[in-house]
Write an enzyme that holds these catalytic residues in place. Structure first.
Site, mmCIF file in Angstrom:
data_model
loop_
_atom_site.group_PDB
_atom_site.id
_atom_site.type_symbol
_atom_site.label_atom_id
_atom_site.label_comp_id
_atom_site.label_asym_id
_atom_site.label_seq_id
_atom_site.Cartn_x
_atom_site.Cartn_y
_atom_site.Cartn_z
ATOM 1 N N ASP A 176 0.833 -1.209 0.000
ATOM 2 C CA ASP A 176 0.000 0.000 0.000
ATOM 3 C C ASP A 176 0.866 1.257 0.000
ATOM 4 O O ASP A 176 2.073 1.207 0.264
ATOM 5 C CB ASP A 176 -0.902 -0.002 1.241
ATOM 6 C CG ASP A 176 -2.130 -0.869 1.022
ATOM 7 O OD1 ASP A 176 -2.369 -1.274 -0.124
ATOM 8 O OD2 ASP A 176 -2.835 -1.140 2.006
ATOM 9 N N LYS A 179 -3.253 3.955 -3.046
ATOM 10 C CA LYS A 179 -4.064 5.010 -3.658
ATOM 11 C C LYS A 179 -3.158 5.944 -4.433
ATOM 12 O O LYS A 179 -2.092 6.315 -3.952
ATOM 13 C CB LYS A 179 -4.772 5.806 -2.565
ATOM 14 C CG LYS A 179 -5.882 5.052 -1.909
ATOM 15 C CD LYS A 179 -6.613 5.933 -0.941
ATOM 16 C CE LYS A 179 -7.778 5.180 -0.340
ATOM 17 N NZ LYS A 179 -8.486 5.939 0.655
ATOM 18 N N MET A 197 -7.624 9.085 9.279
ATOM 19 C CA MET A 197 -8.317 9.518 8.051
ATOM 20 C C MET A 197 -9.357 10.604 8.344
ATOM 21 O O MET A 197 -10.497 10.526 7.876
ATOM 22 C CB MET A 197 -9.022 8.309 7.385
ATOM 23 C CG MET A 197 -8.064 7.225 6.971
ATOM 24 S SD MET A 197 -8.886 5.740 6.395
ATOM 25 C CE MET A 197 -9.306 4.923 7.920
#
Ligand SMILES: C[S@@+](CC[C@H](N)C(=O)[O-])C[C@H]1O[C@@H](n2cnc3c(N)ncnc32)[C@H](O)[C@@H]1O
Length: 256
Positions: free
Chosen positions: A39, A61, A174
């Site tokens: 990741d 991402k 987050m």
């Protein structure tokens, strides 16, 4: 160290960032893996510790958007294992803390793929310790809440008003974008506007930044200082211990 068998998947956590926080099991996994599916929050120096012949597959991402849907990642892990490879699925922090490791484990079970879980230090605890914020402290808190701020986006949103009434320190993952909503809800729920808040950007890394503020001012401070993800937000009395701890550490360092 456990032996990594071909045809299996290890779901592992690389810790909060600094490679010094890797566990010995994950270090051993890096040297044994044939393929590493990693990741965005896995530090490049961690990947450098892998067997040079291991294939590296980015599954994080890009520009804030997932490169692959979660089902594709799980399917990818399954097909790599079916090709008889040793598959290391490496995530930042701990794979089972806001890391979707649980979903991947369930997909592997359904596909009949053998797997193992190698924990990592979650950023919400390791990042705090490195920032000199004790997660628990006698006389201040007997519990701590690890929460996602992401839920403020959808119907699974946490009940911040109830959380405010518990007055237990909260570590938010987050949550930079949703912070204005969360702080206003917490104050509405009765948490004092003066409650100390720390925002830790790039915890444990060389470019770490720590902003200390309070519930009322933190959003303006985050905007003024242009703090962005990845960041942890710590809300509660434990934040106020940081000043004494950091100055003592600085004095010790100057003395040697
Ligand atoms: C998808 S979650 C993954 C959490 C991870 N599994 C863990 O246990 O730390 C990503 C969030 O974790 C937090 N995070 C992870 N690493 C961080 C770091 N080095 N500094 C600050 N926040 C971090 C941030 O809130 C980031 O948005």
């Amino acid at each position: 160290m456990p032996c990594f068998r071909p045809g299996s998947v290890w779901l592992a956590g690389a810790g909060p960032g600094d490679p010094g926080h890797l566990t010995l099991n994950v270090l051993s996994a890096l040297s044994q893996a044939d393929v590493i599916v990693y990741d965005a929050l896995v530090d490049a120096r961690v990947l450098e510790m892998a067997n040079p012949s291991a294939e590296r597959v980015f599954a994080g991402k890009r520009g804030g958007k997932p490169s692959f849907p979660q089902e594709d990642i799980s399917e990818g892990l399954i097909s790599l294992a079916r090709a008889n490879r040793r598959v290391l699925r490496l995530k930042g922090g701990d794979p089972f803390v806001f890391g979707r490791g649980g979903e991947e484990a369930l997909a592997l079970i359904e596909a009949g793929i053998p797997f193992r879980v190698l924990p990592g230090i979650t950023s919400g605890l390791g990042g705090l310790a490195v920032a000199s914020i004790p997660a628990t402290m006698r006389g201040i808190n007997q519990a701590i809440i690890l929460a996602t701020g992401h839920s403020a986006d959808d119907h699974t949103e946490l009940d911040w008003l109830t959380l405010a009434k518990l007055a237990i320190p909260v570590v938010l993952y987050m949550a930079v974008r949703t912070l204005p909503h969360i702080t206003s809800q917490l104050m509405l729920g009765g948490l004092s506007a003066a409650t100390p808040v720390a925002v830790i950007e790039n915890a444990t890394l060389a470019d770490e930044r720590i902003l200390v503020s309070n519930l009322k001012d933190v959003c303006a401070d985050v905007e003024r200082q242009d703090v962005g993800p990845p960041a942890l937000i710590v809300i509660g009395g434990i934040v106020s211990l940081r000043a004494a701890l950091t100055s003592a550490i600085r004095e010790f360092e100057q003395a040697v």
